[in-house]
Design a protein around this motif. Structure first.
Motif, PDB file in Angstrom:
ATOM      1  N   LEU A   1       4.291   7.734  -7.909  1.00 58.47           N
ATOM      2  CA  LEU A   1       3.333   6.651  -8.081  1.00 58.47           C
ATOM      3  C   LEU A   1       3.897   5.434  -7.353  1.00 58.47           C
ATOM      4  O   LEU A   1       4.980   4.949  -7.704  1.00 58.47           O
ATOM      5  N   THR A   2       3.147   4.980  -6.332  1.00 64.84           N
ATOM      6  CA  THR A   2       3.644   3.941  -5.440  1.00 64.84           C
ATOM      7  C   THR A   2       2.621   2.826  -5.307  1.00 64.84           C
ATOM      8  O   THR A   2       1.455   3.086  -4.985  1.00 64.84           O
ATOM      9  N   LEU A   3       3.057   1.592  -5.515  1.00 68.12           N
ATOM     10  CA  LEU A   3       2.186   0.436  -5.326  1.00 68.12           C
ATOM     11  C   LEU A   3       1.935   0.245  -3.837  1.00 68.12           C
ATOM     12  O   LEU A   3       2.868   0.187  -3.039  1.00 68.12           O
ATOM     13  N   GLN A   4       0.656   0.161  -3.453  1.00 69.76           N
ATOM     14  CA  GLN A   4       0.259  -0.025  -2.061  1.00 69.76           C
ATOM     15  C   GLN A   4       0.033  -1.516  -1.780  1.00 69.76           C
ATOM     16  O   GLN A   4      -0.163  -2.316  -2.696  1.00 69.76           O
ATOM     17  N   ASP A   5       0.050  -1.877  -0.503  1.00 70.28           N
ATOM     18  CA  ASP A   5      -0.156  -3.273  -0.108  1.00 70.28           C
ATOM     19  C   ASP A   5      -1.497  -3.826  -0.574  1.00 70.28           C
ATOM     20  O   ASP A   5      -1.628  -5.025  -0.811  1.00 70.28           O
ATOM     21  N   ASP A   6      -2.509  -2.957  -0.720  1.00 68.62           N
ATOM     22  CA  ASP A   6      -3.835  -3.418  -1.137  1.00 68.62           C
ATOM     23  C   ASP A   6      -3.992  -3.510  -2.661  1.00 68.62           C
ATOM     24  O   ASP A   6      -5.074  -3.761  -3.171  1.00 68.62           O
ATOM     25  N   GLY A   7      -2.899  -3.283  -3.416  1.00 70.45           N
ATOM     26  CA  GLY A   7      -2.937  -3.401  -4.870  1.00 70.45           C
ATOM     27  C   GLY A   7      -3.224  -2.108  -5.601  1.00 70.45           C
ATOM     28  O   GLY A   7      -3.092  -2.040  -6.822  1.00 70.45           O
ATOM     29  N   ARG A   8      -3.625  -1.052  -4.875  1.00 74.79           N
ATOM     30  CA  ARG A   8      -3.839   0.247  -5.504  1.00 74.79           C
ATOM     31  C   ARG A   8      -2.494   0.908  -5.769  1.00 74.79           C
ATOM     32  O   ARG A   8      -1.491   0.575  -5.157  1.00 74.79           O
ATOM     33  N   VAL A   9      -2.498   1.861  -6.691  1.00 75.37           N
ATOM     34  CA  VAL A   9      -1.320   2.689  -6.934  1.00 75.37           C
ATOM     35  C   VAL A   9      -1.646   4.086  -6.425  1.00 75.37           C
ATOM     36  O   VAL A   9      -2.620   4.704  -6.874  1.00 75.37           O
ATOM     37  N   ARG A  10      -0.860   4.569  -5.465  1.00 69.27           N
ATOM     38  CA  ARG A  10      -1.050   5.912  -4.905  1.00 69.27           C
ATOM     39  C   ARG A  10      -0.318   6.907  -5.800  1.00 69.27           C
ATOM     40  O   ARG A  10       0.849   6.728  -6.105  1.00 69.27           O
ATOM     41  N   TRP A  11      -1.026   7.959  -6.234  1.00 70.58           N
ATOM     42  CA  TRP A  11      -0.495   8.975  -7.135  1.00 70.58           C
ATOM     43  C   TRP A  11      -0.519  10.292  -6.365  1.00 70.58           C
ATOM     44  O   TRP A  11      -1.548  10.946  -6.254  1.00 70.58           O
ATOM     45  N   ALA A  12       0.617  10.676  -5.799  1.00 79.84           N
ATOM     46  CA  ALA A  12       0.696  11.880  -4.956  1.00 79.84           C
ATOM     47  C   ALA A  12       1.558  12.931  -5.642  1.00 79.84           C
ATOM     48  O   ALA A  12       2.653  12.631  -6.121  1.00 79.84           O
TER      49      ALA A  12
END
Length: 152
Positions: free
Chosen positions: A33-44
């Motif tokens: 789970l990684t915070l993206q520059d656009d404020g979303r959290v990427r869940w891969a």
């Protein structure tokens, strides 16, 4: 549950019981789970799915996004602390909240929810369970997430 508290790497273990054909599946791997520059959290997630006669690699990517309280279809209770899970292509999946949620996918209904143990912070372990029923699907899936153990 604030998904920002879950940022980082997780190990996952998944059990799937397909009620249509009686097959049992398991999967294990890593989730990030990684915070993206656009404020979303990427869940891969990346792992291996196993059943009695074989294995195959599996992966999926979801995003956790802050709900927009100004959106025309936003419930009256949405505020800036509300999050939603979306598919990689941006389609809405379900609210990110502890407790029960539902998602209608075509004619199949996903019922489930996120659980975090009351005796530990959600940053140490959490679970996701789905019961999926309908004309195309009939299965139960339980996934446990925990922080990976450091290798010596």
């Amino acid at each position: 549950m604030d998904p920002l508290l879950l940022a980082g790497r997780w190990a996952f273990w998944r059990e799937v019981h397909d009620h249509l054909d009686g097959v049992e599946y398991t999967a294990d791997g890593d989730a990030e789970l990684t915070l993206q520059d656009d404020g979303r959290v990427r869940w891969a997630e990346h792992g291996t799915l196993r059943w009695a006669t074989g294995t195959t690699p599996v992966e999926r990517t979801l995003f956790l996004v802050r709900a927009d309280p100004a959106a025309a279809d936003a419930p009256a209770t949405v505020d800036q602390s509300s999050w939603r899970v979306t598919f990689e292509d941006g389609r809405d999946f379900h609210p990110w909240t502890a407790g029960p949620v539902e998602h209608l996918c075509g004619r199949d209904l996903y019922r489930g929810g996120i659980e975090a143990p009351a005796d530990r912070p959600p940053s140490s372990a959490w679970h996701l369970t789905w019961r999926v029923t309908g004309p195309e699907k009939d299965y139960t899936m339980h996934t446990a997430y925990s922080r990976p153990t450091p290798h010596n």
